[in-house]
Design an enzyme around this catalytic site. Structure first.
Site, PDB file in Angstrom:
ATOM      1  N   ALA A  13       0.807  -1.219   0.000  1.00 33.28           N
ATOM      2  CA  ALA A  13       0.000   0.000   0.000  1.00 33.28           C
ATOM      3  C   ALA A  13       0.842   1.271   0.000  1.00 33.28           C
ATOM      4  O   ALA A  13       0.344   2.344  -0.334  1.00 33.28           O
ATOM      5  CB  ALA A  13      -0.935   0.006   1.212  1.00 33.28           C
ATOM      6  N   LYS A  14       2.113   1.171   0.412  1.00 31.63           N
ATOM      7  CA  LYS A  14       3.052   2.299   0.436  1.00 31.63           C
ATOM      8  C   LYS A  14       2.445   3.538   1.102  1.00 31.63           C
ATOM      9  O   LYS A  14       2.567   4.652   0.591  1.00 31.63           O
ATOM     10  CB  LYS A  14       3.548   2.618  -0.970  1.00 31.63           C
ATOM     11  N   ARG A  15       1.824   3.349   2.251  1.00 31.66           N
ATOM     12  CA  ARG A  15       1.214   4.466   2.958  1.00 31.66           C
ATOM     13  C   ARG A  15       2.268   5.268   3.708  1.00 31.66           C
ATOM     14  O   ARG A  15       3.282   4.735   4.160  1.00 31.66           O
ATOM     15  CB  ARG A  15       0.154   3.965   3.937  1.00 31.66           C
TER      16      ARG A  15
END
Length: 296
Positions: free
Chosen positions: A101-103
């Site tokens: 998700a690379k949040r």
């Protein structure tokens, strides 16, 4: 996972899965062209069919599965429901799930992402999630805290293989590169989580995303991967471009902690489950050879 108190920390579970099944993580990347190649509609239904085939094909043969959240989210609420389905399917199949998700955000917003992707009971919580540290590594603390509390893990972007990444990751402030600082923070958190004196091969809750094809970037940026004592999610191993020589340059002294990330080479074999299984087995063999890891 229903009772985190009865579950081993993520690092221990990942190390066991890598040793037993092989150091490979397979992506579920339902982009339009791939769905078309599989003869599937570019729709939530097509995404579910791909998910079912990939999980059935690789479970028991690889350490982890990595659904690419963006390619699910493009369908809105129905796509998010399919991401929840994919995470649950991995759990049911007994394969670790890393939600890509690379949040990355600050304060209460980061806490919201942490609760969504790492807190027990959330349908979006896999075993780990990818994070972006470029609002400052400290901004990730809420996610790291929730990960540790729930025996989950995070993978923080550090040295990626895309050409644009170097403009940020190689930048130097007060004599220290951004990448080196990210690795330093990870090493400090992992050391604490592992009891203060990590041993060789120990894997803490904070892993890093490090491309296998980045050449001498680790040494050029002064990044100390050996001190991290975390897993390295590494695209580009084996057939994707990095063999033993390249891996020795990038991951010197840390090869046992490398988790090879692959998608295209396996997914192009679908939609037949048996073909996906054979491709996964081949990827494991290639990765073990490239990493110098004998079969279990």
């Amino acid at each position: 996972m229903s009772d985190t108190s009865a579950v081993l920390p993520f690092g221990q579970r990942l190390a066991a899965a890598m040793a037993e099944r092989g150091p490979v993580c397979v992506g579920i990347d339902p982009h339009p062209q791939l769905l078309e190649a599989w003869g599937l509609p570019d729709s939530p239904g097509g995404v579910r069919a791909m998910t079912d085939a990939v999980v059935a094909g690789v479970a028991g043969h690889v350490a982890a599965v990595k659904p690419q959240a963006a390619l699910f989210e493009r369908f809105g609420s129905q796509g998010v429901a399919e991401l929840e389905y994919a995470i649950a399917a991995c759990r049911s199949a007994g394969v670790l799930c890393i939600v890509d998700a690379k949040r990355g955000d600050i304060g209460s917003t980061m806490q919201g992402y942490a609760d969504a992707f790492l807190k027990e009971g959330s349908p979006l919580a896999g075993d780990a999630v990818t994070l972006s540290p470029y609002l400052g590594f400290g901004s990730l603390q809420p996610a790291i805290d929730v990960a540790v509390e729930n025996n989950r893990g995070v993978f923080v972007l550090c040295l990626t293989s895309n050409p644009e990444g170097a403009s940020v990751q190689h930048a130097v402030r007060e004599g220290v590169s951004v990448a080196a600082d990210i690795a330093r923070h990870a090493s400090q958190i992992n050391a604490q989580a592992l009891g203060g004196v990590p041993q060789s091969g120990d894997i803490g809750p904070v892993g890093l995303v490090v491309g296998a094809t980045i050449g001498r970037a680790v040494s050029q940026t002064g990044t100390d991967l050996r001190a991290v004592h975390g897993a390295f999610l590494a695209p580009g191993v084996g057939a994707q471009g990095a063999g033993p020589a390249e891996l020795a340059t990038v991951f010197h002294g840390t090869l046992p902690n490398v988790l090879a990330s692959t998608s295209r080479g396996i997914l192009r074999k679908g939609p037949e489950v048996d073909a996906i299984t054979e491709a996964a087995k081949q990827a494991v063999e290639e990765s073990r050879t490239a990493l110098g890891r004998p079969a279990h």
